[in-house]
Scaffold this active site. Structure first.
Site, PDB file in Angstrom:
ATOM      1  N   LYS A 156     -57.026 -71.970  59.581  1.00 50.38           N
ATOM      2  CA  LYS A 156     -57.162 -70.779  58.777  1.00 50.38           C
ATOM      3  C   LYS A 156     -58.243 -69.889  59.384  1.00 50.38           C
ATOM      4  O   LYS A 156     -59.074 -70.429  60.117  1.00 50.38           O
ATOM      5  CB  LYS A 156     -57.459 -71.122  57.327  1.00 50.38           C
ATOM      6  CG  LYS A 156     -58.866 -71.680  57.064  1.00 50.38           C
ATOM      7  CD  LYS A 156     -59.145 -71.790  55.606  1.00 50.38           C
ATOM      8  CE  LYS A 156     -59.762 -70.535  55.065  1.00 50.38           C
ATOM      9  NZ  LYS A 156     -61.234 -70.547  55.024  1.00 50.38           N
ATOM     10  N   ASP A 185     -54.833 -76.470  55.896  1.00 53.36           N
ATOM     11  CA  ASP A 185     -55.721 -76.157  54.779  1.00 53.36           C
ATOM     12  C   ASP A 185     -56.480 -77.451  54.545  1.00 53.36           C
ATOM     13  O   ASP A 185     -55.936 -78.405  53.975  1.00 53.36           O
ATOM     14  CB  ASP A 185     -54.931 -75.763  53.532  1.00 53.36           C
ATOM     15  CG  ASP A 185     -55.860 -75.408  52.383  1.00 53.36           C
ATOM     16  OD1 ASP A 185     -56.926 -76.043  52.262  1.00 53.36           O
ATOM     17  OD2 ASP A 185     -55.532 -74.501  51.612  1.00 53.36           O
ATOM     18  N   HIS A 186     -57.726 -77.517  55.008  1.00 49.71           N
ATOM     19  CA  HIS A 186     -58.370 -78.837  55.064  1.00 49.71           C
ATOM     20  C   HIS A 186     -58.583 -79.457  53.686  1.00 49.71           C
ATOM     21  O   HIS A 186     -58.740 -80.659  53.556  1.00 49.71           O
ATOM     22  CB  HIS A 186     -59.669 -78.784  55.886  1.00 49.71           C
ATOM     23  CG  HIS A 186     -60.851 -78.228  55.155  1.00 49.71           C
ATOM     24  ND1 HIS A 186     -61.052 -76.885  55.006  1.00 49.71           N
ATOM     25  CD2 HIS A 186     -61.889 -78.822  54.522  1.00 49.71           C
ATOM     26  CE1 HIS A 186     -62.171 -76.687  54.313  1.00 49.71           C
ATOM     27  NE2 HIS A 186     -62.699 -77.851  54.010  1.00 49.71           N
ATOM     28  N   LYS A 190     -58.391 -83.841  51.720  1.00 43.67           N
ATOM     29  CA  LYS A 190     -59.464 -84.557  51.005  1.00 43.67           C
ATOM     30  C   LYS A 190     -58.850 -85.644  50.129  1.00 43.67           C
ATOM     31  O   LYS A 190     -57.855 -85.410  49.447  1.00 43.67           O
ATOM     32  CB  LYS A 190     -60.279 -83.580  50.147  1.00 43.67           C
ATOM     33  CG  LYS A 190     -61.124 -82.609  50.970  1.00 43.67           C
ATOM     34  CD  LYS A 190     -61.957 -81.709  50.073  1.00 43.67           C
ATOM     35  CE  LYS A 190     -62.584 -80.574  50.862  1.00 43.67           C
ATOM     36  NZ  LYS A 190     -63.888 -80.864  51.424  1.00 43.67           N
ATOM     37  N   GLU A 224     -70.644 -73.258  46.048  1.00 46.93           N
ATOM     38  CA  GLU A 224     -71.417 -73.719  47.215  1.00 46.93           C
ATOM     39  C   GLU A 224     -72.836 -73.171  47.153  1.00 46.93           C
ATOM     40  O   GLU A 224     -73.031 -72.005  46.796  1.00 46.93           O
ATOM     41  CB  GLU A 224     -70.780 -73.201  48.505  1.00 46.93           C
ATOM     42  CG  GLU A 224     -69.408 -73.742  48.790  1.00 46.93           C
ATOM     43  CD  GLU A 224     -68.875 -73.197  50.111  1.00 46.93           C
ATOM     44  OE1 GLU A 224     -68.916 -73.930  51.101  1.00 46.93           O
ATOM     45  OE2 GLU A 224     -68.444 -72.026  50.151  1.00 46.93           O
ATOM     46  N   ASP A 243     -61.223 -66.102  51.724  1.00 44.34           N
ATOM     47  CA  ASP A 243     -61.770 -67.298  52.364  1.00 44.34           C
ATOM     48  C   ASP A 243     -61.456 -68.564  51.564  1.00 44.34           C
ATOM     49  O   ASP A 243     -61.225 -69.624  52.149  1.00 44.34           O
ATOM     50  CB  ASP A 243     -63.295 -67.131  52.496  1.00 44.34           C
ATOM     51  CG  ASP A 243     -63.942 -68.248  53.295  1.00 44.34           C
ATOM     52  OD1 ASP A 243     -63.392 -68.607  54.359  1.00 44.34           O
ATOM     53  OD2 ASP A 243     -64.983 -68.778  52.863  1.00 44.34           O
ATOM     54  N   HIS A 248     -57.488 -72.733  49.670  1.00 45.52           N
ATOM     55  CA  HIS A 248     -57.913 -73.976  49.025  1.00 45.52           C
ATOM     56  C   HIS A 248     -57.667 -73.977  47.509  1.00 45.52           C
ATOM     57  O   HIS A 248     -57.100 -74.917  46.953  1.00 45.52           O
ATOM     58  CB  HIS A 248     -59.400 -74.235  49.261  1.00 45.52           C
ATOM     59  CG  HIS A 248     -59.818 -74.118  50.699  1.00 45.52           C
ATOM     60  ND1 HIS A 248     -59.020 -74.514  51.738  1.00 45.52           N
ATOM     61  CD2 HIS A 248     -60.961 -73.643  51.268  1.00 45.52           C
ATOM     62  CE1 HIS A 248     -59.653 -74.301  52.882  1.00 45.52           C
ATOM     63  NE2 HIS A 248     -60.816 -73.767  52.625  1.00 45.52           N
ATOM     64  N   LYS A 348     -70.564 -68.296  47.112  1.00 47.80           N
ATOM     65  CA  LYS A 348     -71.616 -68.796  47.997  1.00 47.80           C
ATOM     66  C   LYS A 348     -72.965 -68.590  47.308  1.00 47.80           C
ATOM     67  O   LYS A 348     -73.110 -67.693  46.475  1.00 47.80           O
ATOM     68  CB  LYS A 348     -71.632 -67.990  49.300  1.00 47.80           C
ATOM     69  CG  LYS A 348     -70.301 -68.039  50.051  1.00 47.80           C
ATOM     70  CD  LYS A 348     -70.391 -68.973  51.208  1.00 47.80           C
ATOM     71  CE  LYS A 348     -69.093 -69.057  51.966  1.00 47.80           C
ATOM     72  NZ  LYS A 348     -68.795 -70.418  52.402  1.00 47.80           N
TER      73      LYS A 348
HETATM   74  C1  BG6 Z   1     -63.816 -73.109  54.599  1.00 43.76           C
HETATM   75  C2  BG6 Z   1     -64.436 -71.770  54.325  1.00 43.76           C
HETATM   76  O1  BG6 Z   1     -62.422 -72.999  54.662  1.00 43.76           O
HETATM   77  O2  BG6 Z   1     -64.159 -74.011  53.565  1.00 43.76           O
HETATM   78  C3  BG6 Z   1     -65.936 -71.901  54.167  1.00 43.76           C
HETATM   79  O3  BG6 Z   1     -64.129 -70.874  55.380  1.00 43.76           O
HETATM   80  C4  BG6 Z   1     -66.286 -72.934  53.145  1.00 43.76           C
HETATM   81  O4  BG6 Z   1     -66.518 -70.647  53.837  1.00 43.76           O
HETATM   82  C5  BG6 Z   1     -65.547 -74.237  53.439  1.00 43.76           C
HETATM   83  O5  BG6 Z   1     -67.680 -73.148  53.184  1.00 43.76           O
HETATM   84  C6  BG6 Z   1     -65.752 -75.222  52.315  1.00 43.76           C
HETATM   85  O6  BG6 Z   1     -65.223 -76.449  52.723  1.00 43.76           O
HETATM   86  P1  BG6 Z   1     -65.814 -77.812  52.168  1.00 43.76           P
HETATM   87  O7  BG6 Z   1     -64.920 -78.864  52.727  1.00 43.76           O
HETATM   88  O8  BG6 Z   1     -67.224 -77.880  52.630  1.00 43.76           O
HETATM   89  O9  BG6 Z   1     -65.727 -77.669  50.668  1.00 43.76           O
END
Ligand code: BG6
Length: 503
Positions: A156, A185-186, A190, A224, A243, A248, A348
């Site tokens: 992404k 989409d990581h 999880k 975050e 973002d 997500h 953020k």
């Molecule tokens: C990313 C965003 O895809 O996911 C970041 O670009 C964000 O801005 C991050 O901080 C959050 O990922 P995780 O796994 O730390 O929750």
């Protein structure tokens, strides 16, 4: 060592191996797969980068990344030395056909040595402005000739809006079949996110009440403490909506709202998820003001330290109108969810780092207890903690011990760490192994990406063309702007923050 689990010979070509993603995530994940015996004997990583470095320098740099970011901590010399032999490096321009010819030559040599053909995974770990170029060059090269063995992985952001996502999809579809394309989409990798499917569809208990008759509303919070760090350039073109929500958070929403799949076939699961995106109520321009809130952090305090405001971050315009916080109320037009709001928020530099989904059930239809008993009364809640706590909590009312009838909320807790002793794989370990094995269930299909952009387009259009006049509107370290409280309060609810329990 346990014998290697069944995985086909594989070559992973990482475009951008000297970059941040490979350093922090990809190589530590592959190394952990190696330690867990998932990496076959016939395996290689071919790294491509711009830097004029020797292969040993690249390997040393990658080891530092593993030492710093691997869930297992520092690597052991012997294990690392055994592993790192599979990593080679080429300095090459992504625009130059020689780069691709070299990769093809290298793969051919490996296949000759292994006496078998290998799966070829082309991983674009590069900034998005290189996606089209590399995909085109590699897609037209001999590397990608065999559609059965070639897979391309795109990180992404996939597009910047609906039009650019459609354009990128069209370009990829000209070169690759959809089932060769792995859009990351990581969040989907999880453990706690994957467990939503198990929780919902492997238990008979919850599904009958998983609807508008019993659920009053759903909240998804991904907050975050981190700011934009050194990603100002990227973030100035993105913002919180693009973002986090486009990908997500909408994916989390789909997992909560989807109908039961008939099987765990990749397309079946993705069909059910895209049904949700297609059923999200479209926003009109008037709705945008009522259903979406944005914010930007000013300077403030995080964990006792003074931090800068967004506009003072490196590579950020000191008049920037980019949102670092977004909250949206979604409605889903289906029988199951009619009238049940899904409130989502992300930002953020908020007061805490937590990703949590809260399902708020309806109150009991009749309150038979005397009012003295119910002072502390709360409706049932199911709390799915995604991170950093990994748990599922069901909150219900109980009688407080004592001579009087007093009700008090208590909870049932499933805690991953207490229930399982083996280490939890990182999202990228799961995703990389799925790519190696050719399972695309946890990856975004073209229609999902486009549907997600489509639903957000009215908000994007208004926010891009009407800069907020009150930015910054929350101080770093707070819970976000007041408007986010108002968004939910006008429906008679409030954001639920239940501190995660660890035992
Ligand atoms: C990313 C965003 O895809 O996911 C970041 O670009 C964000 O801005 C991050 O901080 C959050 O990922 P995780 O796994 O730390 O929750």
């Amino acid at each position: 060592m346990e014998s290697v689990k069944k995985v086909d010979p594989t070559v992973i070509v990482i475009f951008g191996i000297t970059g941040d993603l490979a350093w922090r995530k990809l190589v530590p994940a592959i190394y952990n797969l190696y330690l867990d015996n998932w990496i076959p004997e016939n395996f290689a990583i071919i790294g491509i980068g711009h830097n004029d470095q020797k292969v040993n320098e690249v390997r040393d740099h990658l080891r530092k990344g593993v030492d710093k970011f691997s869930r297992r901590g520092k690597s052991q010399k012997k294990e690392w030395d055994d592993f790192v032999g599979c990593v080679t490096y080429y300095k090459g321009e992504f625009t130059d056909t020689t780069t691709y010819n070299n990769v093809e030559k290298e793969i051919k040599q490996l296949e000759k040595k292994w006496k078998t053909s290998a799966n070829r995974i082309l991983y674009l770990a590069v900034p998005p402005n290189f996606f089209e170029q590399i995909a085109t060059m590699v897609g037209n090269s001999r590397i990608a000739q065999n559609k059965k063995t070639t897979r391309i992985v795109i990180e992404k952001p996939f597009g910047h809006d609906l039009d650019s996502a459609k354009k990128l999809n069209a370009l990829l579809h000209n070169l690759f079949d959809e089932n060769q394309i792995y859009r990351i989409d990581h969040y989907l990798g999880k453990e706690t996110v994957q467990n939503i499917l198990a929780f919902r569809f492997a238990n008979a208990l919850f599904e009958p009440i998983w609807n508008r008759n019993y659920i009053e509303h759903v909240q998804i919070t991904v907050s975050e403490q981190l700011g934009v760090e050194n990603r100002g350039n990227y973030y100035e073109t993105a913002g919180a909506l693009r973002d986090m929500i486009q990908n997500h958070i909408l994916q989390l929403l789909c997992l909560i709202a989807m109908e039961p799949p008939t099987s765990f076939n990749a397309d079946e699961v993705r069909n059910r998820k895209v049904d949700v995106l297609n059923a999200l109520r479209k926003f009109t321009s008037e709705d945008v003001h009522a259903c979406a809130v944005r914010g930007q952090y000013g300077e403030g305090w995080i964990q006792g330290k003074k931090v800068k405001g967004y506009r003072q971050e490196p590579d950020v315009n000191n008049n920037s109108a980019k949102e670092t916080f977004a909250a949206v109320k979604f409605l889903i037009d289906t029988w199951r969810w009619q009238g049940v709001p899904f409130y989502v928020r992300t930002g953020k530099r908020l007061n805490e780092t937590i990703s949590v989904i809260t399902i708020q059930f309806r109150p009991v239809p009749h309150q038979s207890f005397p009012s003295e008993a119910t002072g502390n009364w709360q409706p049932n809640r199911l709390v799915l903690n995604i991170q950093p706590a990994m748990s599922i909590r069901l909150l219900f009312q109980a009688k407080q011990p004592g001579l009087e009838m007093l009700l008090h909320p208590v909870d049932m807790l499933f805690n991953y760490n207490a229930s399982y002793t083996s280490g939890t794989p990182e999202a990228y370990e799961t995703l990389l192994l799925d790519i190696i094995r050719g399972d695309s269930t946890l990856f975004m299909r073209a229609d999902q990406i486009e549907a997600a952009w489509g639903i957000l387009t009215p908000i994007i259009n208004i926010w891009d063309t009407h800069p907020s006049v009150n930015f910054p509107n929350y101080a770093a370290g707070m819970q976000g702007p007041e408007d986010a409280e108002a968004l939910i309060a006008k429906d008679g609810h409030n954001w639920i923050v239940i501190p995660p329990k660890t035992e």
